[in-house]
Design a protein around this motif. Structure first.
Motif, PDB file in Angstrom:
ATOM      1  N   ASP A 134       1.047  -1.209   0.088  1.00 30.78           N
ATOM      2  CA  ASP A 134       0.180   0.036  -0.130  1.00 30.78           C
ATOM      3  C   ASP A 134       0.770   1.190   0.143  1.00 30.78           C
ATOM      4  OD1 ASP A 134      -2.591  -0.823  -0.109  1.00 30.78           O
ATOM      5  OD2 ASP A 134      -2.689  -1.436   1.978  1.00 30.78           O
ATOM      6  N   TYR A 136       1.478   4.977   0.590  1.00 27.85           N
ATOM      7  CA  TYR A 136       0.780   6.387   1.026  1.00 27.85           C
ATOM      8  C   TYR A 136       1.788   7.375   1.047  1.00 27.85           C
ATOM      9  CZ  TYR A 136      -2.969   3.361   2.695  1.00 27.85           C
ATOM     10  OH  TYR A 136      -3.858   2.413   2.399  1.00 27.85           O
ATOM     11  N   THR A 248      -7.190   5.462   8.164  1.00 23.77           N
ATOM     12  CA  THR A 248      -5.772   5.166   8.496  1.00 23.77           C
ATOM     13  C   THR A 248      -5.351   5.776   9.483  1.00 23.77           C
ATOM     14  OG1 THR A 248      -5.715   4.391   5.934  1.00 23.77           O
ATOM     15  CG2 THR A 248      -3.780   5.032   7.119  1.00 23.77           C
ATOM     16  N   LEU A 251      -6.431   4.638  12.856  1.00 29.83           N
ATOM     17  CA  LEU A 251      -5.889   3.469  13.387  1.00 29.83           C
ATOM     18  C   LEU A 251      -4.480   3.708  13.689  1.00 29.83           C
ATOM     19  CD1 LEU A 251      -6.502   0.383  13.387  1.00 29.83           C
ATOM     20  CD2 LEU A 251      -5.751   0.008  11.310  1.00 29.83           C
ATOM     21  N   ASN A 252      -3.568   4.502  12.900  1.00 28.44           N
ATOM     22  CA  ASN A 252      -2.377   5.083  13.347  1.00 28.44           C
ATOM     23  C   ASN A 252      -2.234   5.641  14.720  1.00 28.44           C
ATOM     24  OD1 ASN A 252      -1.618   3.985  10.726  1.00 28.44           O
ATOM     25  ND2 ASN A 252      -1.435   5.839   9.941  1.00 28.44           N
ATOM     26  N   PHE A 280      -9.574  -3.468   4.077  1.00 27.59           N
ATOM     27  CA  PHE A 280      -8.953  -2.365   4.634  1.00 27.59           C
ATOM     28  C   PHE A 280      -8.103  -3.074   5.794  1.00 27.59           C
ATOM     29  CE2 PHE A 280      -8.639   0.642   8.149  1.00 27.59           C
ATOM     30  CZ  PHE A 280      -8.257   2.008   7.675  1.00 27.59           C
ATOM     31  N   ARG A 283      -5.063  -5.130   4.732  1.00 27.08           N
ATOM     32  CA  ARG A 283      -3.793  -4.112   3.981  1.00 27.08           C
ATOM     33  C   ARG A 283      -3.075  -3.523   5.229  1.00 27.08           C
ATOM     34  NH1 ARG A 283      -7.769  -2.646   0.477  1.00 27.08           N
ATOM     35  NH2 ARG A 283      -8.027  -0.686   1.295  1.00 27.08           N
ATOM     36  N   ARG A 284      -3.747  -3.475   6.226  1.00 28.10           N
ATOM     37  CA  ARG A 284      -3.122  -2.618   7.449  1.00 28.10           C
ATOM     38  C   ARG A 284      -2.442  -3.529   8.524  1.00 28.10           C
ATOM     39  NH1 ARG A 284      -5.883  -0.188   4.212  1.00 28.10           N
ATOM     40  NH2 ARG A 284      -5.266   2.066   3.810  1.00 28.10           N
TER      41      ARG A 284
END
Length: 297
Positions: A134, A136, A248, A251-252, A280, A283-284
């Motif tokens: 992914d 970013y 995102t 979550l971070n 989602f 992927r994280r």
């Protein structure tokens, strides 16, 4: 031949996709773009870029306007899209009169086109026998914080707001279910959420510049002797704010908070997971287990 996807290269590809007059291709050896007329695409040394037409550009602008929460700018931009003449130029001209909308447009466009580039790059990585990634931009976090505020969750201030939006979220995603079943499901989630609040939940609430609720994430300690393991008790972003990096960032921020508190793992029971949300999570870094998902923080 493999090449790395860097921030600089992504910006070059976005500019090349935007350019409707000159075609470019990827020079894998040098990690840069060259004009397509000077080389031949061979899917080894030179790769064609993601397809991007004027129709794609129109769809991008239409998607942006549909989620824009600045009434006057939204109205004028919609009129431009339906005018049928000089759409792209007039679209730019309208945005010049609305600096906030203009900034949001550049954020939205960058994320939208970066996602298209990410899909294209992962297709190449699959051919190369590499795992998908992914991409970013390093500036994504700053861009999200420019347009949205993130505050720590407090039960006394935010519990009812989260529960209210949970109800709206379920209705939005569960329109095919009978009303009685949706209400029962919400009651179950609400009871669980209130019970977890007794354990001093950690989390964050996101709001737009207009103070609209734009997402939340909360977690609670596990019962018994599982003090190093947390359970995710809420995590959602309203449909109108999806695709902007809010999920995102929530979550971070939660993971960073949990690490600072000495936590090691987080669980996500199936009861909280709509089907569209599973990719989602994977992927994280979440891994699927029998009764939900888990991740090491």
């Amino acid at each position: 031949m493999e090449f790395s996807l860097t921030d600089e290269l992504v910006e070059q590809i976005i500019s090349a996709m935007d350019n409707q007059e000159t075609d470019f291709v990827m020079d894998a050896k040098n990690g840069s773009l060259v004009e397509a007329a000077s080389v031949r695409v061979d899917d080894d040394n030179y790769y064609g870029l993601p397809e991007w037409t004027a129709a794609n550009g129109f769809e991008l602008r239409e998607a942006f306007v549909n989620q824009l929460h600045i009434p006057f700018a939204r109205k004028e931009l919609k009129e431009v899209l339906h005018s049928g003449r000089g759409v792209f130029k007039n679209f730019r001209n309208v945005l010049k009169n609305y600096p906030d909308a203009d900034k949001r447009w550049h954020i939205f466009k960058h994320k939208f086109m970066s996602a298209r580039i990410n899909d294209w790059y992962n297709t190449l990585r699959e051919v190369w026998g590499l795992e998908q990634i992914d991409y970013y931009s390093e500036t994504d976090e700053d861009l999200v914080h420019d347009d949205f505020s993130f505050v720590e969750y407090k039960a006394s201030e935010n519990q009812q707001e989260v529960l209210f939006n949970t109800d709206a979220f379920l209705t939005d995603e569960s329109v095919d279910l009978p009303k009685d079943l949706r209400e029962a499901y919400y009651a179950l989630l609400a009871d669980r959420f209130r019970a977890y609040d007794a354990e001093s939940q950690l989390g964050f609430v996101c709001r737009s510049q207009a103070e609209e609720f734009a997402g939340c994430i909360t977690a609670s300690v596990m019962t018994g002797k599982q003090e190093k393991t947390m359970v995710l008790t809420s995590f959602f972003v309203p449909e109108t704010f999806r695709g902007l990096g809010i999920g995102t960032e929530l979550l971070n921020m939660l993971f960073q908070k949990l690490r600072a508190c000495g936590k090691k793992m987080i669980l996500l029971p199936n009861i909280f997971i709509p089907e569209f949300f599973e990719p989602f999570l994977i992927r994280r870094g979440f891994k699927k287990i029998r009764n939900g998902f888990f991740a090491v923080v």
